[in-house]
Every structure is written in C-alpha cells, then in structure tokens.
Design a protein around this motif. Structure first.
Motif, PDB file in Angstrom:
ATOM      1  N   ARG A  84      49.777-114.955  47.174  1.00 37.92           N
ATOM      2  CA  ARG A  84      49.964-115.245  48.602  1.00 37.92           C
ATOM      3  C   ARG A  84      49.652-116.706  48.906  1.00 37.92           C
ATOM      4  O   ARG A  84      50.362-117.381  49.633  1.00 37.92           O
ATOM      5  CB  ARG A  84      49.096-114.316  49.451  1.00 37.92           C
ATOM      6  N   ILE A  85      48.566-117.215  48.339  1.00 35.50           N
ATOM      7  CA  ILE A  85      48.196-118.616  48.567  1.00 35.50           C
ATOM      8  C   ILE A  85      49.261-119.548  47.997  1.00 35.50           C
ATOM      9  O   ILE A  85      49.666-120.518  48.639  1.00 35.50           O
ATOM     10  CB  ILE A  85      46.808-118.921  47.956  1.00 35.50           C
ATOM     11  N   THR A  86      49.738-119.250  46.819  1.00 32.70           N
ATOM     12  CA  THR A  86      50.782-120.066  46.195  1.00 32.70           C
ATOM     13  C   THR A  86      52.055-120.044  47.025  1.00 32.70           C
ATOM     14  O   THR A  86      52.690-121.082  47.246  1.00 32.70           O
ATOM     15  CB  THR A  86      51.062-119.581  44.757  1.00 32.70           C
ATOM     16  N   ALA A  87      52.445-118.881  47.511  1.00 34.54           N
ATOM     17  CA  ALA A  87      53.647-118.751  48.335  1.00 34.54           C
ATOM     18  C   ALA A  87      53.488-119.522  49.639  1.00 34.54           C
ATOM     19  O   ALA A  87      54.413-120.214  50.080  1.00 34.54           O
ATOM     20  CB  ALA A  87      53.948-117.287  48.607  1.00 34.54           C
ATOM     21  N   ALA A  88      52.331-119.435  50.270  1.00 30.73           N
ATOM     22  CA  ALA A  88      52.077-120.154  51.523  1.00 30.73           C
ATOM     23  C   ALA A  88      52.123-121.665  51.293  1.00 30.73           C
ATOM     24  O   ALA A  88      52.696-122.407  52.094  1.00 30.73           O
ATOM     25  CB  ALA A  88      50.727-119.741  52.103  1.00 30.73           C
ATOM     26  N   LEU A  89      51.550-122.115  50.207  1.00 32.73           N
ATOM     27  CA  LEU A  89      51.565-123.538  49.880  1.00 32.73           C
ATOM     28  C   LEU A  89      52.993-124.019  49.622  1.00 32.73           C
ATOM     29  O   LEU A  89      53.401-125.071  50.099  1.00 32.73           O
ATOM     30  CB  LEU A  89      50.681-123.806  48.660  1.00 32.73           C
ATOM     31  N   ALA A  90      53.766-123.252  48.878  1.00 34.44           N
ATOM     32  CA  ALA A  90      55.156-123.617  48.591  1.00 34.44           C
ATOM     33  C   ALA A  90      55.968-123.701  49.886  1.00 34.44           C
ATOM     34  O   ALA A  90      56.761-124.625  50.076  1.00 34.44           O
ATOM     35  CB  ALA A  90      55.782-122.610  47.631  1.00 34.44           C
ATOM     36  N   LEU A  91      55.769-122.765  50.799  1.00 35.89           N
ATOM     37  CA  LEU A  91      56.480-122.774  52.075  1.00 35.89           C
ATOM     38  C   LEU A  91      56.091-123.989  52.902  1.00 35.89           C
ATOM     39  O   LEU A  91      56.940-124.668  53.471  1.00 35.89           O
ATOM     40  CB  LEU A  91      56.196-121.482  52.847  1.00 35.89           C
ATOM     41  N   THR A  92      54.810-124.302  52.943  1.00 39.64           N
ATOM     42  CA  THR A  92      54.328-125.465  53.691  1.00 39.64           C
ATOM     43  C   THR A  92      54.934-126.750  53.141  1.00 39.64           C
ATOM     44  O   THR A  92      55.400-127.601  53.893  1.00 39.64           O
ATOM     45  CB  THR A  92      52.789-125.544  53.627  1.00 39.64           C
ATOM     46  N   LEU A  93      54.940-126.899  51.842  1.00 39.67           N
ATOM     47  CA  LEU A  93      55.512-128.095  51.221  1.00 39.67           C
ATOM     48  C   LEU A  93      57.007-128.188  51.470  1.00 39.67           C
ATOM     49  O   LEU A  93      57.547-129.269  51.696  1.00 39.67           O
ATOM     50  CB  LEU A  93      55.214-128.117  49.726  1.00 39.67           C
ATOM     51  N   SER A  94      57.693-127.078  51.454  1.00 42.15           N
ATOM     52  CA  SER A  94      59.134-127.052  51.700  1.00 42.15           C
ATOM     53  C   SER A  94      59.451-127.508  53.118  1.00 42.15           C
ATOM     54  O   SER A  94      60.352-128.314  53.343  1.00 42.15           O
ATOM     55  CB  SER A  94      59.678-125.646  51.458  1.00 42.15           C
ATOM     56  N   VAL A  95      58.711-127.013  54.090  1.00 37.64           N
ATOM     57  CA  VAL A  95      58.910-127.408  55.489  1.00 37.64           C
ATOM     58  C   VAL A  95      58.608-128.890  55.662  1.00 37.64           C
ATOM     59  O   VAL A  95      59.358-129.616  56.308  1.00 37.64           O
ATOM     60  CB  VAL A  95      58.036-126.538  56.424  1.00 37.64           C
ATOM     61  N   ALA A  96      57.537-129.371  55.075  1.00 42.65           N
ATOM     62  CA  ALA A  96      57.172-130.781  55.184  1.00 42.65           C
ATOM     63  C   ALA A  96      58.231-131.675  54.546  1.00 42.65           C
ATOM     64  O   ALA A  96      58.601-132.708  55.100  1.00 42.65           O
ATOM     65  CB  ALA A  96      55.808-131.023  54.531  1.00 42.65           C
ATOM     66  N   ALA A  97      58.746-131.282  53.400  1.00 40.89           N
ATOM     67  CA  ALA A  97      59.779-132.068  52.724  1.00 40.89           C
ATOM     68  C   ALA A  97      61.048-132.109  53.568  1.00 40.89           C
ATOM     69  O   ALA A  97      61.705-133.151  53.667  1.00 40.89           O
ATOM     70  CB  ALA A  97      60.072-131.483  51.351  1.00 40.89           C
ATOM     71  N   GLY A  98      61.390-131.005  54.192  1.00 37.44           N
ATOM     72  CA  GLY A  98      62.568-130.968  55.056  1.00 37.44           C
ATOM     73  C   GLY A  98      62.411-131.880  56.254  1.00 37.44           C
ATOM     74  O   GLY A  98      63.341-132.586  56.646  1.00 37.44           O
ATOM     75  N   ALA A  99      61.241-131.910  56.849  1.00 35.93           N
ATOM     76  CA  ALA A  99      60.979-132.789  57.987  1.00 35.93           C
ATOM     77  C   ALA A  99      61.062-134.255  57.571  1.00 35.93           C
ATOM     78  O   ALA A  99      61.618-135.085  58.288  1.00 35.93           O
ATOM     79  CB  ALA A  99      59.609-132.486  58.585  1.00 35.93           C
ATOM     80  N   LEU A 100      60.527-134.582  56.400  1.00 36.28           N
ATOM     81  CA  LEU A 100      60.601-135.955  55.913  1.00 36.28           C
ATOM     82  C   LEU A 100      62.035-136.361  55.621  1.00 36.28           C
ATOM     83  O   LEU A 100      62.444-137.476  55.909  1.00 36.28           O
ATOM     84  CB  LEU A 100      59.743-136.124  54.647  1.00 36.28           C
ATOM     85  N   ALA A 101      62.821-135.475  55.067  1.00 34.82           N
ATOM     86  CA  ALA A 101      64.222-135.786  54.775  1.00 34.82           C
ATOM     87  C   ALA A 101      64.987-136.029  56.062  1.00 34.82           C
ATOM     88  O   ALA A 101      65.805-136.946  56.146  1.00 34.82           O
ATOM     89  CB  ALA A 101      64.860-134.651  53.984  1.00 34.82           C
ATOM     90  N   ALA A 102      64.742-135.236  57.088  1.00 36.51           N
ATOM     91  CA  ALA A 102      65.418-135.416  58.377  1.00 36.51           C
ATOM     92  C   ALA A 102      65.027-136.744  58.994  1.00 36.51           C
ATOM     93  O   ALA A 102      65.862-137.453  59.555  1.00 36.51           O
ATOM     94  CB  ALA A 102      65.083-134.266  59.315  1.00 36.51           C
ATOM     95  N   GLU A 103      63.752-137.099  58.895  1.00 38.19           N
ATOM     96  CA  GLU A 103      63.274-138.365  59.435  1.00 38.19           C
ATOM     97  C   GLU A 103      63.908-139.536  58.693  1.00 38.19           C
ATOM     98  O   GLU A 103      64.310-140.518  59.284  1.00 38.19           O
ATOM     99  CB  GLU A 103      61.751-138.424  59.324  1.00 38.19           C
ATOM    100  N   ALA A 104      64.008-139.440  57.378  1.00 39.19           N
ATOM    101  CA  ALA A 104      64.555-140.524  56.569  1.00 39.19           C
ATOM    102  C   ALA A 104      66.047-140.706  56.816  1.00 39.19           C
ATOM    103  O   ALA A 104      66.562-141.799  56.667  1.00 39.19           O
ATOM    104  CB  ALA A 104      64.300-140.243  55.095  1.00 39.19           C
ATOM    105  N   ALA A 105      66.750-139.660  57.209  1.00 35.58           N
ATOM    106  CA  ALA A 105      68.185-139.739  57.403  1.00 35.58           C
ATOM    107  C   ALA A 105      68.550-140.449  58.702  1.00 35.58           C
ATOM    108  O   ALA A 105      69.653-140.960  58.843  1.00 35.58           O
ATOM    109  CB  ALA A 105      68.799-138.337  57.386  1.00 35.58           C
ATOM    110  N   SER A 106      67.641-140.497  59.663  1.00 36.38           N
ATOM    111  CA  SER A 106      67.900-141.134  60.944  1.00 36.38           C
ATOM    112  C   SER A 106      67.856-142.654  60.795  1.00 36.38           C
ATOM    113  O   SER A 106      66.956-143.203  60.176  1.00 36.38           O
ATOM    114  CB  SER A 106      66.861-140.659  61.961  1.00 36.38           C
ATOM    115  N   ILE A 107      68.844-143.329  61.370  1.00 34.97           N
ATOM    116  CA  ILE A 107      68.973-144.784  61.263  1.00 34.97           C
ATOM    117  C   ILE A 107      68.905-145.365  62.669  1.00 34.97           C
ATOM    118  O   ILE A 107      69.552-144.861  63.588  1.00 34.97           O
ATOM    119  CB  ILE A 107      70.319-145.157  60.608  1.00 34.97           C
ATOM    120  N   SER A 108      68.140-146.428  62.856  1.00 37.03           N
ATOM    121  CA  SER A 108      68.033-147.093  64.152  1.00 37.03           C
ATOM    122  C   SER A 108      69.024-148.248  64.197  1.00 37.03           C
ATOM    123  O   SER A 108      69.162-148.992  63.230  1.00 37.03           O
ATOM    124  CB  SER A 108      66.621-147.630  64.370  1.00 37.03           C
TER     125      SER A 108
END
Length: 100
Positions: free
Chosen positions: A6-30
């Motif tokens: 359960r702890i491993t699954a929760a950690l993997a999910l947290t990292l996946s969400v964080a990576a997705g947020a970072l990718a979305a942020e990096a894709a935005s261009i000013s």
C-alpha cells in the motif's frame, strides 16, 4: 507485507501526479503577440525558451493555430501563455491564453 504494498502504491501514485504536473508546467511557453494573420490562421509570437519544442533560446516565430478562434481572443502586444506542438506542416499552437 500488505502495508508495504500500500505504501509503495501510494508513493508511486504521488510521484506520477507530481511528474504530470511538472510536465504540464514545462510545456507552457510565455510570449508576446507580435502579429496576427487571421486569414492564414497564423500568429507571430516572441517567446522565451520553448524546451517542449527543443528550442533553448528566445526567438520570434510564426505559428499556425489549431483553432482560428484563438486569434480573436488576443491582440498585438498581449502577453500570452501557450502550448505548441511540432507537425509536418510546422509548429502549431494548441492552447493559448492571456498571461495573468
């Protein structure tokens, strides 16, 4: 054992969400709108580095727009945040909004 799974699954999910947020942020261009060509469905944008497109340096470029309605929402001089993708026909703006 179940607790470790359960702890491993929760950690993997947290990292996946964080990576997705970072990718979305990096894709935005000013950038800044320099020219609008509604007839051709194109916009000229002066922007900073666009790492999502492999562009490390600031530049001014002409982009096609995925939806011509985007061109009616901005005017020359507006600061914008946008996302773009590379296609066979060139670079295309897929999302754009006025910067806050």
């Amino acid at each position: 054992m179940n607790r470790i799974i359960r702890i491993t699954a929760a950690l993997a999910l947290t990292l996946s969400v964080a990576a997705g947020a970072l990718a979305a942020e990096a894709a935005s261009i000013s950038g800044e709108v320099k020219k609008i060509d509604e007839g051709a469905g194109k916009i000229t944008l002066k922007h900073g580095p666009a790492k999502s497109l492999g562009m490390e340096d600031p530049m001014t470029m002409v982009y096609r727009v995925k939806d011509p309605a985007m061109l009616k929402q901005v005017k020359v001089g507006d600061k914008v945040s946008f996302e773009a993708e590379e296609a066979a026909s060139g670079y295309t703006v897929t999302k754009m909004q006025k910067a806050k």
